[in-house]
Scaffold this motif. Sequence first.
Motif, PDB file in Angstrom:
ATOM      1  N   GLN A  50       0.950  -1.196  -0.047  1.00  0.00           N
ATOM      2  CA  GLN A  50       0.030  -0.083  -0.029  1.00  0.00           C
ATOM      3  C   GLN A  50       0.999   1.325  -0.036  1.00  0.00           C
ATOM      4  N   HIS A  51       2.004   1.200   0.477  1.00  0.00           N
ATOM      5  CA  HIS A  51       2.843   2.336   0.333  1.00  0.00           C
ATOM      6  C   HIS A  51       3.888   2.355  -0.589  1.00  0.00           C
ATOM      7  N   GLY A  52       3.642   1.548  -1.653  1.00  0.00           N
ATOM      8  CA  GLY A  52       4.675   1.377  -2.696  1.00  0.00           C
ATOM      9  C   GLY A  52       6.005   0.892  -2.320  1.00  0.00           C
ATOM     10  N   GLU A  53       6.404   0.131  -1.384  1.00  0.00           N
ATOM     11  CA  GLU A  53       7.560  -0.390  -0.740  1.00  0.00           C
ATOM     12  C   GLU A  53       7.855  -1.899  -1.341  1.00  0.00           C
ATOM     13  N   GLU A  54       9.152  -2.189  -1.272  1.00  0.00           N
ATOM     14  CA  GLU A  54       9.537  -3.471  -1.706  1.00  0.00           C
ATOM     15  C   GLU A  54       9.679  -4.510  -0.537  1.00  0.00           C
ATOM     16  N   GLN A  55       9.198  -5.630  -0.815  1.00  0.00           N
ATOM     17  CA  GLN A  55       9.342  -6.642   0.125  1.00  0.00           C
ATOM     18  C   GLN A  55      10.574  -7.358  -0.421  1.00  0.00           C
ATOM     19  N   TRP A  56      11.750  -7.365   0.460  1.00  0.00           N
ATOM     20  CA  TRP A  56      12.796  -8.225   0.139  1.00  0.00           C
ATOM     21  C   TRP A  56      12.620  -9.560  -0.138  1.00  0.00           C
ATOM     22  N   HIS A  57      13.607  -9.992  -1.221  1.00  0.00           N
ATOM     23  CA  HIS A  57      13.425 -11.261  -1.626  1.00  0.00           C
ATOM     24  C   HIS A  57      14.843 -12.087  -1.326  1.00  0.00           C
TER      25      HIS A  57
ATOM     26  N   ILE B  42      20.726  -8.819  -0.714  1.00  0.00           N
ATOM     27  CA  ILE B  42      21.559  -8.921   0.471  1.00  0.00           C
ATOM     28  C   ILE B  42      21.209  -8.408   1.748  1.00  0.00           C
ATOM     29  N   ARG B  43      20.214  -7.535   1.824  1.00  0.00           N
ATOM     30  CA  ARG B  43      19.501  -7.007   2.935  1.00  0.00           C
ATOM     31  C   ARG B  43      18.738  -8.291   3.336  1.00  0.00           C
ATOM     32  N   PHE B  44      18.006  -8.975   2.756  1.00  0.00           N
ATOM     33  CA  PHE B  44      17.406 -10.345   3.303  1.00  0.00           C
ATOM     34  C   PHE B  44      18.254 -11.310   3.970  1.00  0.00           C
ATOM     35  N   LYS B  45      19.408 -11.666   3.155  1.00  0.00           N
ATOM     36  CA  LYS B  45      20.320 -12.369   3.760  1.00  0.00           C
ATOM     37  C   LYS B  45      20.857 -11.994   5.106  1.00  0.00           C
ATOM     38  N   GLN B  46      21.319 -10.759   5.069  1.00  0.00           N
ATOM     39  CA  GLN B  46      21.812 -10.169   6.333  1.00  0.00           C
ATOM     40  C   GLN B  46      20.785 -10.127   7.489  1.00  0.00           C
TER      41      GLN B  46
END
Length: 184
Positions: free
Chosen positions: A97-104, A108-112
């Motif tokens: 709803q806020h046009g933001e990304e869900q990390w996959h 690298i952000r997801f992994k960390q």
Amino acid sequence: MIRNNTFLKQIVNYKDLLIYKKSICISDIAYYFANHFYAKGDRTIDQMVQAARSCKQNIVEGNAAAPTSRETEIKLTNVAKASLQELLEDYKDYLRQHGEEQWHEEDIRFKQTRNVCSKHNESNFFISRLPQRSAATIANIAIIMICQEDYLLYRYIERLKQNFLEQGGIREEMSRARKEYRGY
């Protein structure tokens, strides 16, 4: 002499369970997120806080019921798992709803974050770092932590089911204790 503690035993203290420790982190993050990124009076605040609270409280209640009802313990642990799914959807909705990304997973952000979340189970660790993070980052952290908790709850439920199959419930425990007491 036969001891009178062969049934109605508390198998584990909920405070020692990893699922409980993680549920506190998830609950505290949900409280912070909901109260910082939704407008005062928005029903989503209560919904998120209650879903997170429900997870934590059902772990506690299920553990307390365990000595007399393995069935209740399994059911309440599953309710905890279901509450997490509701909370997970709230975070995903916020991002969408806020046009933001869900990390996959390949991000690298997801992994960390997955690595950090798997190593830390103290609420203060996360809460102290939230003020420096954006809403989208916090939502992604929460999503990753909820997925980890969901997996842990799944494994815990499977273990509870296996324990029930192997040991039975309170009736079987009472029968075994009575037979042992009588010397059969």
